[in-house]
Motif scaffolding. Structure first.
Motif, PDB file in Angstrom:
ATOM      1  N   GLY A   4       0.819  -1.210   0.000  1.00  0.00           N
ATOM      2  CA  GLY A   4       0.000   0.000   0.000  1.00  0.00           C
ATOM      3  C   GLY A   4       0.848   1.254   0.000  1.00  0.00           C
ATOM      4  N   ALA A   5       1.933   1.253   0.785  1.00  0.00           N
ATOM      5  CA  ALA A   5       2.819   2.416   0.825  1.00  0.00           C
ATOM      6  C   ALA A   5       3.489   2.644  -0.527  1.00  0.00           C
ATOM      7  N   ILE A   6       3.872   1.571  -1.188  1.00  0.00           N
ATOM      8  CA  ILE A   6       4.485   1.696  -2.511  1.00  0.00           C
ATOM      9  C   ILE A   6       3.481   2.268  -3.509  1.00  0.00           C
ATOM     10  N   MET A   7       2.232   1.774  -3.464  1.00  0.00           N
ATOM     11  CA  MET A   7       1.209   2.315  -4.366  1.00  0.00           C
ATOM     12  C   MET A   7       0.928   3.783  -4.077  1.00  0.00           C
ATOM     13  N   LEU A   8       0.942   4.160  -2.799  1.00  0.00           N
ATOM     14  CA  LEU A   8       0.751   5.566  -2.440  1.00  0.00           C
ATOM     15  C   LEU A   8       1.833   6.445  -3.063  1.00  0.00           C
ATOM     16  N   VAL A   9       3.072   6.023  -2.934  1.00  0.00           N
ATOM     17  CA  VAL A   9       4.187   6.818  -3.463  1.00  0.00           C
ATOM     18  C   VAL A   9       4.118   6.904  -4.981  1.00  0.00           C
ATOM     19  N   ILE A  10       3.833   5.793  -5.637  1.00  0.00           N
ATOM     20  CA  ILE A  10       3.728   5.813  -7.097  1.00  0.00           C
ATOM     21  C   ILE A  10       2.557   6.687  -7.530  1.00  0.00           C
ATOM     22  N   GLY A  11       1.438   6.575  -6.831  1.00  0.00           N
ATOM     23  CA  GLY A  11       0.284   7.410  -7.153  1.00  0.00           C
ATOM     24  C   GLY A  11       0.586   8.889  -6.995  1.00  0.00           C
ATOM     25  N   LEU A  12       1.277   9.245  -5.921  1.00  0.00           N
ATOM     26  CA  LEU A  12       1.649  10.650  -5.731  1.00  0.00           C
ATOM     27  C   LEU A  12       2.612  11.129  -6.802  1.00  0.00           C
ATOM     28  N   ALA A  13       3.541  10.257  -7.206  1.00  0.00           N
ATOM     29  CA  ALA A  13       4.489  10.633  -8.270  1.00  0.00           C
ATOM     30  C   ALA A  13       3.754  10.870  -9.584  1.00  0.00           C
ATOM     31  N   VAL A  14       2.768  10.046  -9.859  1.00  0.00           N
ATOM     32  CA  VAL A  14       2.003  10.211 -11.100  1.00  0.00           C
ATOM     33  C   VAL A  14       1.169  11.487 -11.030  1.00  0.00           C
ATOM     34  N   ILE A  15       0.568  11.762  -9.877  1.00  0.00           N
ATOM     35  CA  ILE A  15      -0.253  12.965  -9.728  1.00  0.00           C
ATOM     36  C   ILE A  15       0.614  14.220  -9.860  1.00  0.00           C
ATOM     37  N   ALA A  16       1.764  14.215  -9.221  1.00  0.00           N
ATOM     38  CA  ALA A  16       2.604  15.414  -9.184  1.00  0.00           C
ATOM     39  C   ALA A  16       3.351  15.659 -10.492  1.00  0.00           C
ATOM     40  N   ARG A  17       3.864  14.601 -11.103  1.00  0.00           N
ATOM     41  CA  ARG A  17       4.746  14.799 -12.263  1.00  0.00           C
ATOM     42  C   ARG A  17       4.381  13.961 -13.481  1.00  0.00           C
ATOM     43  N   GLN A  18       3.279  13.296 -13.443  1.00  0.00           N
ATOM     44  CA  GLN A  18       2.878  12.383 -14.511  1.00  0.00           C
ATOM     45  C   GLN A  18       4.001  11.396 -14.818  1.00  0.00           C
ATOM     46  N   ALA A  19       4.548  10.821 -13.750  1.00  0.00           N
ATOM     47  CA  ALA A  19       5.636   9.861 -13.881  1.00  0.00           C
ATOM     48  C   ALA A  19       5.137   8.577 -14.544  1.00  0.00           C
ATOM     49  N   PHE A  20       6.059   7.845 -15.115  1.00  0.00           N
ATOM     50  CA  PHE A  20       5.808   6.561 -15.762  1.00  0.00           C
ATOM     51  C   PHE A  20       4.881   6.676 -16.964  1.00  0.00           C
ATOM     52  N   GLY A  21       4.642   7.877 -17.448  1.00  0.00           N
ATOM     53  CA  GLY A  21       3.789   8.069 -18.612  1.00  0.00           C
ATOM     54  C   GLY A  21       2.329   7.751 -18.367  1.00  0.00           C
ATOM     55  N   LEU A  22       1.897   7.778 -17.127  1.00  0.00           N
ATOM     56  CA  LEU A  22       0.506   7.475 -16.790  1.00  0.00           C
ATOM     57  C   LEU A  22      -0.298   8.767 -16.653  1.00  0.00           C
ATOM     58  N   PRO A  23      -1.576   8.720 -16.975  1.00  0.00           N
ATOM     59  CA  PRO A  23      -2.411   9.915 -16.795  1.00  0.00           C
ATOM     60  C   PRO A  23      -2.656  10.183 -15.304  1.00  0.00           C
ATOM     61  N   ILE A  24      -3.039  11.407 -15.007  1.00  0.00           N
ATOM     62  CA  ILE A  24      -3.253  11.816 -13.616  1.00  0.00           C
ATOM     63  C   ILE A  24      -4.377  10.990 -12.973  1.00  0.00           C
ATOM     64  N   ALA A  25      -5.377  10.631 -13.744  1.00  0.00           N
ATOM     65  CA  ALA A  25      -6.476   9.825 -13.199  1.00  0.00           C
ATOM     66  C   ALA A  25      -5.958   8.482 -12.666  1.00  0.00           C
ATOM     67  N   ALA A  26      -5.004   7.886 -13.359  1.00  0.00           N
ATOM     68  CA  ALA A  26      -4.413   6.631 -12.881  1.00  0.00           C
ATOM     69  C   ALA A  26      -3.665   6.852 -11.571  1.00  0.00           C
ATOM     70  N   GLY A  27      -3.058   8.027 -11.422  1.00  0.00           N
ATOM     71  CA  GLY A  27      -2.390   8.357 -10.173  1.00  0.00           C
ATOM     72  C   GLY A  27      -3.356   8.429  -9.010  1.00  0.00           C
ATOM     73  N   TYR A  28      -4.514   9.026  -9.239  1.00  0.00           N
ATOM     74  CA  TYR A  28      -5.525   9.095  -8.178  1.00  0.00           C
ATOM     75  C   TYR A  28      -6.046   7.699  -7.816  1.00  0.00           C
ATOM     76  N   VAL A  29      -6.227   6.859  -8.826  1.00  0.00           N
ATOM     77  CA  VAL A  29      -6.686   5.494  -8.562  1.00  0.00           C
ATOM     78  C   VAL A  29      -5.636   4.742  -7.749  1.00  0.00           C
ATOM     79  N   LEU A  30      -4.374   4.829  -8.151  1.00  0.00           N
ATOM     80  CA  LEU A  30      -3.305   4.177  -7.397  1.00  0.00           C
ATOM     81  C   LEU A  30      -3.227   4.713  -5.967  1.00  0.00           C
ATOM     82  N   PHE A  31      -3.385   6.012  -5.826  1.00  0.00           N
ATOM     83  CA  PHE A  31      -3.340   6.616  -4.501  1.00  0.00           C
ATOM     84  C   PHE A  31      -4.462   6.082  -3.611  1.00  0.00           C
ATOM     85  N   LEU A  32      -5.679   6.016  -4.142  1.00  0.00           N
ATOM     86  CA  LEU A  32      -6.810   5.541  -3.347  1.00  0.00           C
ATOM     87  C   LEU A  32      -6.695   4.055  -3.007  1.00  0.00           C
TER      88      LEU A  32
END
Length: 79
Positions: free
Chosen positions: A28-56
């Motif tokens: 869960g902690a790893i998914m939180l960090v990846i989700g935050l990275a996607v939300i903040a910087r669109q890391a890994f080429g994922l859309p922001i919506a995917a970041g929110y899903v990973l975060f939740l």
């Protein structure tokens, strides 16, 4: 079986359950960090919506799943 074998089995089962609960928290902690990275910087080429899903999902896995597992696996009090 002897009582010693039953105690050893109970100890081994408790160790595995503890491991599963901690792996849920780590995952869960790893998914939180990846989700935050996607939300903040669109890391890994994922859309922001995917970041929110990973975060939740990570938040659910980090906070709630271990509590549910602990309640489910709680041993009954011995007389």
């Amino acid at each position: 079986m002897t009582p010693h074998d039953d105690n050893a089995r109970d100890d081994t089962q408790a160790q595995y359950r503890f491991l599963v609960i901690n792996l849920c928290r780590i995952g869960g902690a790893i998914m939180l960090v990846i989700g935050l990275a996607v939300i903040a910087r669109q890391a890994f080429g994922l859309p922001i919506a995917a970041g929110y899903v990973l975060f939740l999902i990570g938040m659910f896995s980090f906070l709630l799943v271990p509590v549910f597992l602990a309640k489910k696996w709680k041993s009954k009090p011995q007389p």
